[in-house]
Design a protein around this motif. Structure first.
Motif, PDB file in Angstrom:
ATOM      1  N   THR A  31       0.833  -1.203   0.000  1.00  0.00           N
ATOM      2  CA  THR A  31       0.000   0.000   0.000  1.00  0.00           C
ATOM      3  C   THR A  31       0.864   1.249   0.000  1.00  0.00           C
ATOM      4  O   THR A  31       0.606   2.218  -0.729  1.00  0.00           O
ATOM      5  CB  THR A  31      -0.929   0.010   1.227  1.00  0.00           C
ATOM      6  N   ARG A  32       1.922   1.240   0.815  1.00  0.00           N
ATOM      7  CA  ARG A  32       2.848   2.373   0.853  1.00  0.00           C
ATOM      8  C   ARG A  32       3.471   2.615  -0.522  1.00  0.00           C
ATOM      9  O   ARG A  32       3.600   3.760  -0.976  1.00  0.00           O
ATOM     10  CB  ARG A  32       3.964   2.115   1.859  1.00  0.00           C
ATOM     11  N   GLU A  33       3.880   1.516  -1.162  1.00  0.00           N
ATOM     12  CA  GLU A  33       4.580   1.634  -2.436  1.00  0.00           C
ATOM     13  C   GLU A  33       3.682   2.190  -3.534  1.00  0.00           C
ATOM     14  O   GLU A  33       4.111   3.029  -4.339  1.00  0.00           O
ATOM     15  CB  GLU A  33       5.127   0.266  -2.841  1.00  0.00           C
ATOM     16  N   LEU A  34       2.447   1.717  -3.578  1.00  0.00           N
ATOM     17  CA  LEU A  34       1.539   2.117  -4.659  1.00  0.00           C
ATOM     18  C   LEU A  34       0.794   3.412  -4.363  1.00  0.00           C
ATOM     19  O   LEU A  34       0.273   4.041  -5.282  1.00  0.00           O
ATOM     20  CB  LEU A  34       0.533   0.990  -4.929  1.00  0.00           C
ATOM     21  N   CYS A  35       0.724   3.804  -3.104  1.00  0.00           N
ATOM     22  CA  CYS A  35      -0.022   5.011  -2.709  1.00  0.00           C
ATOM     23  C   CYS A  35       0.885   5.889  -1.856  1.00  0.00           C
ATOM     24  O   CYS A  35       0.854   5.795  -0.621  1.00  0.00           O
ATOM     25  CB  CYS A  35      -1.288   4.636  -1.943  1.00  0.00           C
ATOM     26  N   PRO A  36       1.714   6.733  -2.477  1.00  0.00           N
ATOM     27  CA  PRO A  36       2.676   7.535  -1.717  1.00  0.00           C
ATOM     28  C   PRO A  36       2.033   8.397  -0.635  1.00  0.00           C
ATOM     29  O   PRO A  36       2.602   8.548   0.459  1.00  0.00           O
ATOM     30  CB  PRO A  36       3.326   8.413  -2.806  1.00  0.00           C
ATOM     31  N   GLU A  37       0.839   8.946  -0.914  1.00  0.00           N
ATOM     32  CA  GLU A  37       0.208   9.783   0.102  1.00  0.00           C
ATOM     33  C   GLU A  37      -0.215   8.966   1.321  1.00  0.00           C
ATOM     34  O   GLU A  37      -0.180   9.437   2.462  1.00  0.00           O
ATOM     35  CB  GLU A  37      -0.997  10.533  -0.481  1.00  0.00           C
ATOM     36  N   VAL A  38      -0.602   7.704   1.075  1.00  0.00           N
ATOM     37  CA  VAL A  38      -0.941   6.814   2.181  1.00  0.00           C
ATOM     38  C   VAL A  38       0.318   6.453   2.953  1.00  0.00           C
ATOM     39  O   VAL A  38       0.299   6.340   4.191  1.00  0.00           O
ATOM     40  CB  VAL A  38      -1.644   5.548   1.665  1.00  0.00           C
ATOM     41  N   SER A  39       1.429   6.296   2.258  1.00  0.00           N
ATOM     42  CA  SER A  39       2.696   5.975   2.914  1.00  0.00           C
ATOM     43  C   SER A  39       3.067   7.046   3.931  1.00  0.00           C
ATOM     44  O   SER A  39       3.508   6.747   5.046  1.00  0.00           O
ATOM     45  CB  SER A  39       3.806   5.849   1.866  1.00  0.00           C
ATOM     46  N   GLU A  40       2.850   8.299   3.575  1.00  0.00           N
ATOM     47  CA  GLU A  40       3.174   9.386   4.494  1.00  0.00           C
ATOM     48  C   GLU A  40       2.286   9.326   5.740  1.00  0.00           C
ATOM     49  O   GLU A  40       2.764   9.540   6.858  1.00  0.00           O
ATOM     50  CB  GLU A  40       2.997  10.726   3.784  1.00  0.00           C
TER      51      GLU A  40
END
Length: 312
Positions: free
Chosen positions: A294-303
């Protein structure tokens, strides 16, 4: 008896010579001879016949070597299995989600997870936000994706991060008067039969609709009526049949079928955020692997995840 003793015996049986077996093992010949002799004393049986033609297993040796081979194979498999489990490559992930998550987040994240972790058993259930939150708190799910942050007793024990934002749209059949309009107003909606999510399953959305339409939570019933539908596909399907005006997230455009029209609702109405939740104390490597993708595919979610649970 140690694993190395099993390897020594198997090497000797393969090479039929102490010198060649020692060379293959990377040790000197005398220690090998001593270890084999010590093993025979421990077992109380001669494992090898030493002859001028070479070293050959006895009947006791054949029986021992068969088990030794399987034992080493099991030990190797145990090491491999432990490593795969620690990396989240095996195990189980139980995911509960609302239907619209299949239009926004899950196609990329879940598709990648299945591809990268084929050894993980997936338990997938479409369910309301309320039900998935309850199941997560009860330990029946590992991840829940719904509309709005989890509520109720125990919600403070969950990590909840926004994974998507959306706004309200209306979907109608091609024969409906709204079909030729790019937008419909909230005032126009008040006189329509509405197709909406059940109030008891999506309380956040239902509460917003009640406020939007005015005159209390029973406003739709006192105007054009209401039909409840549990997912966006049913909302679209009923609208295409001419049942009424379906209300749902703008992402339903992806699933809109021929013979339907999607209209913006004016003024624009933001829906509760799409939220992914999991238990704060869950240290499952499988969950960690899912979050990593999820972090890898969704940078805003990673933050957001980094702010809540730290870096990966």
């Amino acid at each position: 008896m140690e694993a190395r003793h099993l390897r020594y015996a198997l090497a000797l049986a393969e090479h039929q010579h102490f010198g060649r077996a020692a060379a293959a093992l990377g040790i000197a010949q005398p220690p090998l001879s001593q270890q084999i002799a010590a093993l025979e004393r421990e077992l109380g049986a001669r494992l090898f016949d030493r002859t001028a033609r070479g070293v050959f297993p006895t009947a006791a040796g054949e029986a021992f070597l068969a088990r030794a081979h399987r034992a080493l194979a099991e030990m190797s498999a145990a090491v491999s299995d432990a490593g795969r489990a620690a990396r989240g490559e095996t195990g189980r992930l139980r995911l509960g989600f609302i239907g619209s998550a299949l239009l926004e987040l899950l196609p990329s994240v879940l598709g990648r997870f299945i591809h990268d972790h084929p050894g993980v058993r997936l338990g997938l259930q479409e369910m309301s936000t309320r039900r998935s939150t309850a199941a997560l708190l009860a330990g029946e799910l590992d991840v829940a994706i719904g509309r709005g942050a989890p509520r109720g007793a125990g919600a403070e024990d969950l990590v909840a991060v926004t994974v998507g934002r959306d706004h309200l749209v209306a979907v109608v059949g091609a024969a409906h008067p709204f079909a030729g309009q790019r937008k419909v107003s909230t005032d126009q909606l008040k006189g329509q039969h509405l197709i909406v999510a059940p109030a008891d399953e999506e309380p956040v959305v239902a509460g917003w609709l009640a406020g939007l339409l005015g005159e209390g939570a029973d406003a739709p019933a006192r105007t054009g009526g209401v039909t409840e539908a549990r997912d966006v596909h049913t909302i679209i399907g009923l609208a295409s049949c001419g049942v009424g005006v379906g209300l749902g997230p703008a992402c339903l455009r992806v699933a809109a079928r021929p013979g339907t029209r999607v209209c913006e609702v004016s003024p624009r109405v933001e829906l509760p955020e799409l939220v992914m939740s999991f238990r704060a104390q869950d240290r499952s490597p499988v969950l960690a692997a899912f979050l990593d993708i999820t972090r890898e595919l969704c940078p805003e979610v990673s933050e957001r995840l980094e702010r809540r649970i730290g870096p990966r």
